[in-house]
Motif scaffolding. Structure first.
Motif, short mmCIF file in Angstrom:
data_model
loop_
_atom_site.label_atom_id
_atom_site.label_comp_id
_atom_site.label_asym_id
_atom_site.label_seq_id
_atom_site.Cartn_x
_atom_site.Cartn_y
_atom_site.Cartn_z
N ASN A 81 29.65 44.69 36.65
CA ASN A 81 30.46 44.93 35.46
C ASN A 81 30.57 46.44 35.25
N SER A 94 28.92 44.86 47.37
CA SER A 94 27.81 44.41 46.55
C SER A 94 27.61 42.91 46.72
N ASN A 114 41.60 49.16 37.73
CA ASN A 114 40.39 48.35 37.58
C ASN A 114 40.26 47.32 38.70
N SER A 115 41.38 46.70 39.09
CA SER A 115 41.31 45.68 40.14
C SER A 115 40.88 46.28 41.48
N GLU A 116 41.32 47.49 41.76
CA GLU A 116 40.92 48.15 43.00
C GLU A 116 39.44 48.52 42.96
N ILE A 117 38.98 48.98 41.82
CA ILE A 117 37.57 49.32 41.68
C ILE A 117 36.72 48.06 41.84
N GLN A 118 37.14 46.98 41.18
CA GLN A 118 36.42 45.71 41.28
C GLN A 118 36.40 45.21 42.71
N GLN A 119 37.52 45.35 43.42
CA GLN A 119 37.60 44.93 44.82
C GLN A 119 36.55 45.66 45.66
N ASN A 121 27.98 40.40 41.24
CA ASN A 121 29.06 40.87 40.40
C ASN A 121 28.66 42.16 39.69
N PHE A 138 33.77 47.15 44.61
CA PHE A 138 32.44 46.69 44.23
C PHE A 138 32.13 45.36 44.92
N GLN A 139 33.08 44.44 44.94
CA GLN A 139 32.86 43.14 45.57
C GLN A 139 32.68 43.27 47.07
#
Length: 140
Positions: free
Chosen positions: A28, A23, A12-17, A26, A19-20
Motif C-alpha cells: 500500500n 514484491s 499509481n497503476s504503474e507504481i502498483q504494477q 501487496n 510493486f507487484q
C-alpha cells in the motif's frame, strides 16, 4: 506550489504494477505529485507502511541491490534530503529513503530532470542500447 492527482494520480497503476512485480505481498502506498513554479524537474515523495520484518535499512539495501547495474539511478544514504537541483541537466534519478517518527512508515524521495530523464533522455538511452553504444553516450 500545488498538488495534483491527489489520491488517484494516473501513474499509481504503474507504481502498483512495479510493486507487484517485485514484491511477494501487496504494497500500500500514497503518491501525490506537486507542481511548482520552477525551471524543470520532478521531486516525488512516496509514503510507505512497512510490513513486519522490514526496516529502513533493509529497504535501502534492497534498492541498492536492485539498481546496482543501473548507471543513472543512485540510491543515496538514508535520510539524504534531495532536490531537483541535484539532478538538473543530467539523466540521473536520485532516490533517498527517509525515516519518519513512526517505526512502520518510511518516505522515499526521488528526483529527476524531467527533460533529460524524461522522453528525450530515454530516447537517447534506448538508441544506445539498440546500437550497442555506451549507455551514457550523448547523456554526459
Amino acid at each position: 506550489m500545488s498538488a495534483y492527482g491527489v489520491g488517484f494520480h494516473r501513474h499509481n497503476s504503474e507504481i502498483q504494477q512495479e510493486f507487484q512485480n517485485h514484491s511477494k505481498s501487496n504494497v500500500n502506498f500514497i503518491f501525490t505529485p506537486h507542481l511548482s513554479p520552477m525551471f524543470r524537474g520532478i521531486l516525488s515523495t512516496i509514503y510507505i507502511d512497512l510490513k513486519p520484518g522490514f526496516t529502513i535499512k533493509k529497504i535501502n539495501k534492497i534498492l541498492k541491490q536492485f539498481y546496482k547495474k543501473h548507471k543513472f539511478i543512485r540510491i543515496l544514504k538514508t535520510d539524504t534530503l534531495i532536490s531537483t537541483n541535484n539532478v538538473i541537466d543530467s539523466n540521473n534519478c536520485f532516490i533517498s529513503v527517509c525515516k519518519t517518527r513512526y517505526k512502520n512508515k518510511i518516505i522515499i524521495l526521488s528526483a529527476i530532470d524531467n527533460l533529460i530523464k524524461g522522453g528525450e533522455g530515454k530516447a537517447v538511452q534506448n538508441m544506445n542500447i539498440k546500437f550497442n553504444f555506451k549507455i551514457d553516450e550523448g547523456l554526459k
